[in-house]
Design a protein around this motif. Structure first.
Motif, PDB file in Angstrom:
ATOM      1  N   ALA A 168      26.007  27.251  29.325  1.00 43.15           N
ATOM      2  CA  ALA A 168      25.189  28.182  30.699  1.00 43.15           C
ATOM      3  C   ALA A 168      25.865  27.385  31.856  1.00 43.15           C
ATOM      4  CB  ALA A 168      23.675  27.703  30.469  1.00 43.15           C
ATOM      5  N   VAL A 169      25.895  25.998  31.878  1.00 40.83           N
ATOM      6  CA  VAL A 169      26.362  25.479  33.142  1.00 40.83           C
ATOM      7  C   VAL A 169      27.863  25.543  33.615  1.00 40.83           C
ATOM      8  CG1 VAL A 169      26.449  23.008  34.372  1.00 40.83           C
ATOM      9  CG2 VAL A 169      24.607  23.602  32.804  1.00 40.83           C
ATOM     10  N   ALA A 170      28.551  25.621  32.420  1.00 37.90           N
ATOM     11  CA  ALA A 170      30.038  25.922  32.592  1.00 37.90           C
ATOM     12  C   ALA A 170      30.202  27.645  33.301  1.00 37.90           C
ATOM     13  CB  ALA A 170      30.664  26.278  31.221  1.00 37.90           C
ATOM     14  N   GLY A 171      29.317  28.391  32.811  1.00 37.11           N
ATOM     15  CA  GLY A 171      28.934  29.772  33.509  1.00 37.11           C
ATOM     16  C   GLY A 171      28.793  29.635  35.018  1.00 37.11           C
ATOM     17  N   VAL A 172      27.771  28.872  35.389  1.00 38.43           N
ATOM     18  CA  VAL A 172      27.757  28.222  36.927  1.00 38.43           C
ATOM     19  C   VAL A 172      28.841  27.841  37.652  1.00 38.43           C
ATOM     20  CG1 VAL A 172      26.366  27.313  38.485  1.00 38.43           C
ATOM     21  CG2 VAL A 172      25.192  27.983  36.383  1.00 38.43           C
ATOM     22  N   ASN A 173      29.652  27.207  36.821  1.00 35.58           N
ATOM     23  CA  ASN A 173      30.732  26.511  37.363  1.00 35.58           C
ATOM     24  C   ASN A 173      32.082  27.513  37.647  1.00 35.58           C
ATOM     25  OD1 ASN A 173      31.433  23.275  37.451  1.00 35.58           O
ATOM     26  ND2 ASN A 173      29.565  24.046  36.266  1.00 35.58           N
ATOM     27  N   ILE A 174      31.935  28.651  36.574  1.00 33.55           N
ATOM     28  CA  ILE A 174      32.879  29.545  36.649  1.00 33.55           C
ATOM     29  C   ILE A 174      32.478  30.701  37.869  1.00 33.55           C
ATOM     30  CG2 ILE A 174      33.709  31.875  35.555  1.00 33.55           C
ATOM     31  CD1 ILE A 174      33.642  30.322  32.929  1.00 33.55           C
ATOM     32  N   THR A 175      31.344  30.842  38.227  1.00 37.62           N
ATOM     33  CA  THR A 175      31.062  31.599  39.537  1.00 37.62           C
ATOM     34  C   THR A 175      31.299  30.908  40.701  1.00 37.62           C
ATOM     35  OG1 THR A 175      29.112  32.608  38.202  1.00 37.62           O
ATOM     36  CG2 THR A 175      29.034  32.593  40.664  1.00 37.62           C
ATOM     37  N   PHE A 176      31.210  29.494  40.681  1.00 36.98           N
ATOM     38  CA  PHE A 176      31.547  28.846  42.087  1.00 36.98           C
ATOM     39  C   PHE A 176      33.063  28.842  42.019  1.00 36.98           C
ATOM     40  CE2 PHE A 176      32.672  24.991  44.039  1.00 36.98           C
ATOM     41  CZ  PHE A 176      31.787  24.896  45.242  1.00 36.98           C
ATOM     42  N   MET A 177      33.783  28.731  41.029  1.00 39.71           N
ATOM     43  CA  MET A 177      35.172  28.631  41.085  1.00 39.71           C
ATOM     44  C   MET A 177      35.744  30.128  41.507  1.00 39.71           C
ATOM     45  SD  MET A 177      38.204  29.657  39.537  1.00 39.71           S
ATOM     46  CE  MET A 177      38.018  30.024  37.716  1.00 39.71           C
ATOM     47  N   LEU A 178      35.351  31.284  41.089  1.00 41.11           N
ATOM     48  CA  LEU A 178      35.633  32.438  41.473  1.00 41.11           C
ATOM     49  C   LEU A 178      35.572  32.513  43.003  1.00 41.11           C
ATOM     50  CD1 LEU A 178      34.951  34.445  38.450  1.00 41.11           C
ATOM     51  CD2 LEU A 178      36.930  33.816  38.974  1.00 41.11           C
ATOM     52  N   ILE A 179      34.325  32.314  43.490  1.00 42.60           N
ATOM     53  CA  ILE A 179      34.180  32.391  44.920  1.00 42.60           C
ATOM     54  C   ILE A 179      34.899  31.507  45.715  1.00 42.60           C
ATOM     55  CG2 ILE A 179      32.303  31.767  46.480  1.00 42.60           C
ATOM     56  CD1 ILE A 179      30.319  32.394  44.502  1.00 42.60           C
ATOM     57  N   GLN A 180      35.364  30.626  45.219  1.00 40.88           N
ATOM     58  CA  GLN A 180      36.438  29.546  45.940  1.00 40.88           C
ATOM     59  C   GLN A 180      37.583  30.324  45.881  1.00 40.88           C
ATOM     60  OE1 GLN A 180      36.019  25.445  45.167  1.00 40.88           O
ATOM     61  NE2 GLN A 180      34.797  25.302  46.936  1.00 40.88           N
ATOM     62  N   MET A 181      38.122  30.483  44.825  1.00 42.64           N
ATOM     63  CA  MET A 181      39.558  30.922  44.508  1.00 42.64           C
ATOM     64  C   MET A 181      39.649  32.439  45.336  1.00 42.64           C
ATOM     65  SD  MET A 181      41.331  32.467  40.760  1.00 42.64           S
ATOM     66  CE  MET A 181      40.498  34.142  41.038  1.00 42.64           C
ATOM     67  N   LEU A 182      38.690  33.302  45.497  1.00 46.07           N
ATOM     68  CA  LEU A 182      38.859  34.425  46.022  1.00 46.07           C
ATOM     69  C   LEU A 182      38.470  34.396  47.602  1.00 46.07           C
ATOM     70  CD1 LEU A 182      37.587  36.828  43.359  1.00 46.07           C
ATOM     71  CD2 LEU A 182      39.877  36.601  44.317  1.00 46.07           C
ATOM     72  N   ASP A 183      37.846  33.102  48.054  1.00 44.64           N
ATOM     73  CA  ASP A 183      37.499  32.971  49.456  1.00 44.64           C
ATOM     74  C   ASP A 183      36.608  33.944  49.849  1.00 44.64           C
ATOM     75  OD1 ASP A 183      37.215  31.420  51.530  1.00 44.64           O
ATOM     76  OD2 ASP A 183      39.080  31.986  52.561  1.00 44.64           O
ATOM     77  N   LEU A 184      35.581  34.310  48.943  1.00 40.60           N
ATOM     78  CA  LEU A 184      34.486  35.316  49.274  1.00 40.60           C
ATOM     79  C   LEU A 184      33.775  34.956  50.418  1.00 40.60           C
ATOM     80  CD1 LEU A 184      33.913  36.643  45.648  1.00 40.60           C
ATOM     81  CD2 LEU A 184      35.373  37.634  47.239  1.00 40.60           C
ATOM     82  N   GLN A 185      33.475  33.854  50.858  1.00 40.86           N
ATOM     83  CA  GLN A 185      32.577  33.896  52.011  1.00 40.86           C
ATOM     84  C   GLN A 185      33.358  33.840  53.473  1.00 40.86           C
ATOM     85  OE1 GLN A 185      31.298  29.637  50.014  1.00 40.86           O
ATOM     86  NE2 GLN A 185      29.315  30.890  50.092  1.00 40.86           N
ATOM     87  N   ALA A 186      34.686  33.993  53.280  1.00 45.75           N
ATOM     88  CA  ALA A 186      35.284  34.425  54.651  1.00 45.75           C
ATOM     89  C   ALA A 186      35.087  35.791  55.156  1.00 45.75           C
ATOM     90  CB  ALA A 186      36.858  34.046  54.534  1.00 45.75           C
ATOM     91  N   ALA A 187      35.302  35.792  56.414  1.00 45.21           N
ATOM     92  CA  ALA A 187      35.013  37.298  57.055  1.00 45.21           C
ATOM     93  C   ALA A 187      36.331  38.338  56.651  1.00 45.21           C
ATOM     94  CB  ALA A 187      35.165  37.230  58.343  1.00 45.21           C
ATOM     95  N   LYS A 188      37.176  37.781  56.154  1.00 43.73           N
ATOM     96  CA  LYS A 188      38.144  38.822  55.613  1.00 43.73           C
ATOM     97  C   LYS A 188      39.060  37.835  54.589  1.00 43.73           C
ATOM     98  CE  LYS A 188      41.378  38.454  59.642  1.00 43.73           C
ATOM     99  NZ  LYS A 188      42.053  39.421  60.536  1.00 43.73           N
TER     100      LYS A 188
END
Length: 267
Positions: A168-188
């Motif tokens: 389960a905690v590995a799954g949380v880490n995967i979500t976090f990694m993908l958000i960073q890899m794709l820079d999804l918190q940036a405006a574009k």
């Protein structure tokens, strides 16, 4: 494609007709840090990751529909898990029943949660790095690809290490990694990988959830190939990220299901 000092300038026509330029180095972005709690005690709520600097940044002007699509995903990312929120509680209980059908859950705080790979009795303390979307990702995985989900949850495939990663905690880490890899918190998008993913998201608004499932299955495959154990998680997640980046940049990827690693998933 122009070769130049170990890097290449990729020019790819994305949907909407705009041409986007990005200078990509031969060494892709990697996960470069891991929390001390993972090293010394156990996996915490996130594995910290950052991308390598490149000579050129992607310039990508979003259309209104692309902005709307990205904002919907960003709104999901911004939601933190709230243990007092009834909707969040119901989602957590649903994850339990999807994971252990027929087994009664004794409470939202219970030693039973450790069986799923949470660090303690209260799973809510492990969502800090991934937020509510990390629970949504796990729940989507359990419902959309139950066979693959249970294979990973129960560590059914391959010659496993004695000291396995907590599911389960590995799954949380995967979500976090993908958000960073794709820079999804940036405006574009700020990378070609991010821009390609945005087009996949435009084609399928569940692309992030599906990519999550692909990533989890791919990570486990690499875990087995590398004969990894608990302390090797950061190395495995680096390798997984590199593979995802390579696949997303393949010229024939028009849908998230076109990624070669999608074939790892079974329903």
């Amino acid at each position: 494609m122009e070769q130049n000092d170990g890097s290449f300038l990729a020019v790819r026509r994305l949907s909407g007709g705009a041409i986007h330029h990005h200078r990509h180095h031969s060494s892709p972005a990697e996960v470069v840090g891991v929390s001390t709690a993972w090293i010394g005690k156990g996996l915490t709520s996130c594995v910290c990751a950052q991308g390598t600097e490149s000579d050129g940044r992607l310039s990508f002007d979003l259309s209104p529909i692309q902005e709307e699509c990205l904002h919907r995903l960003q709104n999901r990312i911004e939601v933190q898990y709230d243990g007092s929120n009834l909707e969040h509680q119901k989602a957590l209980v649903a994850l339990w029943h999807a994971s252990f059908p027929g087994t009664e859950l004794l409470g939202l705080v219970s030693d039973q949660w450790k069986e799923m790979g949470w660090q303690g009795k209260d799973p809510s303390t492990d969502f800090r790095g991934g937020g509510f979307i990390s629970l949504e990702n796990l729940l989507y995985f359990s419902k959309k690809y139950p066979k693959s989900f249970h294979e990973l949850l129960r560590k059914q495939n391959g010659d496993r290490a004695l000291w396995e990663y907590p599911f389960a905690v590995a799954g949380v880490n995967i979500t976090f990694m993908l958000i960073q890899m794709l820079d999804l918190q940036a405006a574009k998008p700020t990378s070609l990988v991010g821009a390609v993913f945005l087009n996949l998201l435009l084609e399928n608004d569940r692309a992030f959830d599906i990519l999550y499932c692909i990533t989890f299955k791919l990570m486990d495959q690499k875990w087995l190939e590398m004969h990894a154990s608990y302390m090797d998680f950061n190395v495995v997640i680096k390798s997984t990220r590199r593979q995802l980046e390579r696949e997303l940049l393949l010229e024939d990827i028009q849908r998230i299901q076109d990624m070669p690693s999608y074939m790892l998933l079974t329903c």
